[in-house]
Design a protein around this motif. Structure first.
Motif, short mmCIF file in Angstrom:
data_model
loop_
_atom_site.label_atom_id
_atom_site.label_comp_id
_atom_site.label_asym_id
_atom_site.label_seq_id
_atom_site.Cartn_x
_atom_site.Cartn_y
_atom_site.Cartn_z
N MET A 1 -14.55 8.08 65.21
CA MET A 1 -14.88 9.16 66.17
C MET A 1 -13.69 10.12 66.29
O MET A 1 -12.54 9.70 66.15
CB MET A 1 -15.18 8.55 67.54
CG MET A 1 -16.01 9.45 68.43
SD MET A 1 -16.47 8.59 69.94
CE MET A 1 -17.99 9.44 70.37
N ALA A 2 -13.96 11.37 66.57
CA ALA A 2 -12.88 12.35 66.74
C ALA A 2 -11.96 11.87 67.86
O ALA A 2 -12.40 11.31 68.86
CB ALA A 2 -13.46 13.71 67.06
N ARG A 3 -10.68 12.09 67.67
CA ARG A 3 -9.67 11.64 68.63
C ARG A 3 -9.21 12.79 69.50
O ARG A 3 -8.96 13.90 69.02
CB ARG A 3 -8.46 11.08 67.87
CG ARG A 3 -8.66 9.71 67.25
CD ARG A 3 -8.00 8.62 68.09
NE ARG A 3 -6.64 8.99 68.45
CZ ARG A 3 -5.58 8.83 67.66
NH1 ARG A 3 -5.71 8.26 66.50
NH2 ARG A 3 -4.37 9.21 68.06
N ILE A 4 -9.09 12.52 70.79
CA ILE A 4 -8.57 13.53 71.71
C ILE A 4 -7.05 13.57 71.65
O ILE A 4 -6.41 12.66 71.13
CB ILE A 4 -9.00 13.26 73.18
CG1 ILE A 4 -8.34 11.97 73.70
CG2 ILE A 4 -10.51 13.21 73.32
CD1 ILE A 4 -8.19 11.94 75.20
N ASN A 5 -6.47 14.60 72.20
CA ASN A 5 -5.04 14.69 72.42
C ASN A 5 -4.71 13.83 73.64
O ASN A 5 -4.92 14.25 74.78
CB ASN A 5 -4.67 16.16 72.66
CG ASN A 5 -3.21 16.34 73.03
OD1 ASN A 5 -2.48 15.38 73.25
ND2 ASN A 5 -2.80 17.60 73.11
N ASP A 6 -4.22 12.63 73.39
CA ASP A 6 -3.99 11.66 74.47
C ASP A 6 -2.99 12.16 75.52
O ASP A 6 -2.98 11.64 76.65
CB ASP A 6 -3.45 10.34 73.89
CG ASP A 6 -4.56 9.46 73.32
OD1 ASP A 6 -5.68 9.97 73.11
OD2 ASP A 6 -4.31 8.27 73.11
N TYR B 1 -3.03 14.66 77.26
CA TYR B 1 -3.69 15.20 78.45
C TYR B 1 -3.88 14.12 79.52
O TYR B 1 -3.93 14.44 80.71
CB TYR B 1 -5.06 15.79 78.07
CG TYR B 1 -5.00 17.21 77.59
CD1 TYR B 1 -4.24 17.56 76.48
CD2 TYR B 1 -5.70 18.23 78.25
CE1 TYR B 1 -4.18 18.86 76.02
CE2 TYR B 1 -5.64 19.54 77.80
CZ TYR B 1 -4.89 19.85 76.70
OH TYR B 1 -4.83 21.15 76.26
N LEU B 2 -3.98 12.87 79.09
CA LEU B 2 -4.23 11.80 80.06
C LEU B 2 -2.98 11.44 80.86
O LEU B 2 -3.05 10.76 81.85
CB LEU B 2 -4.78 10.56 79.34
CG LEU B 2 -6.04 10.82 78.51
CD1 LEU B 2 -6.56 9.54 77.91
CD2 LEU B 2 -7.14 11.50 79.34
N LEU C 1 -1.30 13.69 82.39
CA LEU C 1 -1.28 14.63 83.52
C LEU C 1 -1.87 13.97 84.74
O LEU C 1 -2.87 13.26 84.64
CB LEU C 1 -2.08 15.89 83.19
CG LEU C 1 -1.51 16.77 82.09
CD1 LEU C 1 -2.58 17.77 81.62
CD2 LEU C 1 -0.28 17.51 82.57
N THR D 1 2.42 22.09 80.67
CA THR D 1 2.18 22.48 79.28
C THR D 1 3.08 21.68 78.33
O THR D 1 2.68 21.40 77.20
CB THR D 1 2.40 23.99 79.07
OG1 THR D 1 3.69 24.36 79.56
CG2 THR D 1 1.34 24.79 79.81
N MET E 1 1.30 18.44 77.89
CA MET E 1 0.10 18.60 77.07
C MET E 1 0.41 18.69 75.57
O MET E 1 -0.38 18.23 74.74
CB MET E 1 -0.68 19.83 77.53
CG MET E 1 -1.38 19.60 78.88
SD MET E 1 -1.68 21.12 79.84
CE MET E 1 -3.09 21.81 79.03
N VAL E 2 1.54 19.28 75.22
CA VAL E 2 1.86 19.36 73.78
C VAL E 2 2.51 18.07 73.27
O VAL E 2 2.75 17.94 72.07
CB VAL E 2 2.78 20.56 73.42
CG1 VAL E 2 2.09 21.87 73.74
CG2 VAL E 2 4.14 20.46 74.10
#
Lengths: 411, 411
Positions: A1-6, A8-9, A11, A138, A141-142
């Motif tokens: 499955m496509a992976r999210i940018n972890d 973000y979690l 935050l 930000t 997030m990066v």
């Protein structure tokens, strides 16, 4: 499955302003007759000035006719706007810039977020505390940081506490840092960096091969003539600093959307192999590929801010807000509350009376004075025990709010 | 010293349109009397329609008065605009969306670039070839790829060749991919994905746990009733697709800037640990933190596109461009040149005569017919031997251009 940018979690879920909104709603629902005055969020309230409205309309009319229609504009912004800003807002400071060194955008929030695109995640960043939350979030997030500790400090970010104890002027970081965020006039503290202090930062950055992100979104509110409005007033800054500016507060463009970023051509950073690269070229590539320029009528409206007709009108609005700032500052001081800022910025940063926590003071101010402000702790751990009031309200309401606070806390 | 994002250096320096500009300038400098007709870049030429102009002016007037002034709007866009689009552009297709599933932006280029922020770099992406260069370049910039090979293919991207041989409908990738870019009506080929083909992609994505980025920027140009305008017309697409739309071509907003992205609430992706996360929440967090919403008057102007007065006016402009497309398609076909697209899209994708390379045909068309187009090879290796003409020009010029081409190549 496509992976999210972890990342973000990492935050924290609750953002400051939604929580304020929730508490205000709860209070007004229970007390529908209370006349609540909002001096919280930093949004302007006065309309656009006539010269800006006129230019805005004229530009819309341009789009109505084939001969004057404008399609895609330059991603960097129209040169007539850039050159006007350089001429009217930088030249009087003794700062000369090339057209190619300025990039028009749809706002400072976007720019000071997107600028991270052109930097490697290995850079260590230093940010103030308290701080405009966007700088912090930000970077999380990066993926530049680890997790937050219980205070809210993220691993790998160097925080620079700014409190009354150090006169809101932090010491230079002891760790090696690569990027330093400075904001003057400061959001949220309303304090400013003096010429000597700013020279100290420029010298520090050059000596330590660091780059300064200088957020000057509130420069138009400076009233004292010796406070620098641009970091490029300091010798050597073009070799170490990127500057962000905004029309949002300067000219009431929070709903219109226009800002700008200056990336001097002599500003360099290195590749992994140590080769030096001009950041101007990278930012230009970033903007050309991921952005399509600012709305044509908005750019025309922004140009009118600096016209012979427009600027005195804009200045009058700024003076109105700064008179509010004076009323708040003087009123609170008379009530025995210690205040900072509000002289060169539309924010007053106050020490909560009786050692209350920021949120306790928020609740007391809301329920007993029916005034909404912003808890300092929402801007970072060093904001605990402080509170922000904004000068962007209606003068009549500002006077009323201050009277209520004086009645409650005045001796 | 601060480190740059080295991935930017993988990008090839020369961009397509600057090179076109250079060759055109060289020719016109040497031939100042030549009447050059530009059918190259995909920019609109007709003015905004009267209903849009009216709404734009009214919104500017709102900003001139305290009672109707608008400061910061929702980062996600105003619900009155979102609900209008859902009602007028999605409901007629049988697609129901919630307000919270749509995000208004300043354009599709930004959205289809920024969407990568919420995904991990480990995802493997598949893109068409030829393709809108932004899909490719933004993946290079975030570091998802290796270097480009001599053809221009970047390591770690799965390219899906689209040529006349496969009727511009690529086979499903054999490699495991996580993100698939689809663009229909397609830029640059002007061809469309049929309902059956799109169902194939949705089924493929769901079976293989992939996410589709569906770029529908040109959906308003579809003339054949059975061609899907939204991927959400296909059952199951809300579990696997993000859709991008734009006002740029639909309503001549290339200089005004407005677009939108749909992220359905049921669309999930996973963390490194395999936990499922709703992408809608991540995109909302991305936009709230890094973006400040679209200019209020622009959103009002966009809403008027779908008003009872506005839509027939907008449709008339679209029909004008599509009549240009017909003139180009029929004229070139009559001249013995094989054409694709131009039926449901404002682009005609032609096979260069006599097996010429794309750039050779560009030079010949420029120097002998004084017509500017776009070399297909600029959109990717599989575009070699093809050429794009845009239907966004003035009809008189389009007719002249086609006549010149017929005179040159017509039997």
């Amino acid at each position: 499955m496509a992976r999210i940018n972890d990342n973000y979690l990492k935050l924290k879920a609750g953002y400051l302003f939604p929580e304020i909104g929730r508490r205000v709603r709860e209070f007004t629902d229970a007390n529908p007759s209370a006349k609540v005055i909002r001096l919280g969020i930093g949004d302007v309230t006065l309309p656009l000035v006539p010269a800006v409205i006129k230019a805005f309309h004229a530009a819309v009319d341009d789009l109505a006719k084939g001969e004057t229609f404008h399609g895609y504009g330059p991603e960097q912004g129209y040169s007539w706007l850039i050159d006007t800003i350089i001429d009217k807002a930088y030249k009087p400071l003794g700062v000369s810039l090339k057209t190619s060194e300025m990039f028009i955008s749809d706002g400072s929030k976007c720019d000071c977020s997107n600028i991270l695109d052109i930097f490697d995640n290995a850079n260590v960043v230093a940010i103030g505390d308290p701080v405009y939350p966007v700088y912090n979030d930000t970077n999380v997030m990066v993926g530049r940081t680890g997790e937050a500790d219980e205070k809210g400090y993220y691993e790998n970010i160097v925080y620079l506490p700014c409190t009354a104890e150090n006169d809101f002027s932090p010491a230079f970081p002891k760790e090696k840092v690569d990027i330093i965020y400075l904001c003057s006039p400061n959001n949220p503290t309303g304090t400013v960096t003096t010429r000597e202090q700013l020279k100290g930062w420029v010298d520090f950055a050059r000596k330590n091969d660091a780059i300064i992100f200088f957020d000057a979104a509130y420069e138009a509110f400076i009233t004292e003539s010796d406070i620098p409005r641009s970091i490029y007033e300091i010798d050597g800054a073009k070799e170490c600093a990127i500057e962000f500016r905004s029309f949002s507060k300067t000219a009431g463009f929070t709903g219109v959307r226009c800002g700008l970023t200056v990336v001097p051509e002599n500003l360099l950073a290195t590749t992994a192999k140590g080769e030096k690269v001009a950041l101007n070229k990278l930012w230009n590539r970033r903007q050309s590929t991921k952005f399509n320029g600012v709305s044509y009528p908005v750019q025309k409206a922004a140009q009118a801010v600096y016209s012979d007709e427009g600027w005195p009108q804009v200045k009058e609005v700024i003076d109105y807000y700064m008179d509010n700032a004076r009323i708040i500052r003087e009123g609170l001081t008379a009530a025995g509350i210690q205040c900072f800022g509000g002289v060169n910025a539309p924010y007053i940063w106050l020490k909560t009376p009786e050692g209350m926590s920021s949120w306790d003071f928020f609740d007391k101010l809301l329920t007993e004075c029916h005034v909404v402000g912003t808890p300092g702790s929402g801007f970072g751990p060093s904001g605990e025990g402080y509170f922000r009031l904004s000068a962007f309200g209606d003068k009549g309401n500002v006077v009323k709010a201050v009277d209520r606070i004086k009645q409650k806390w005045g001796k």
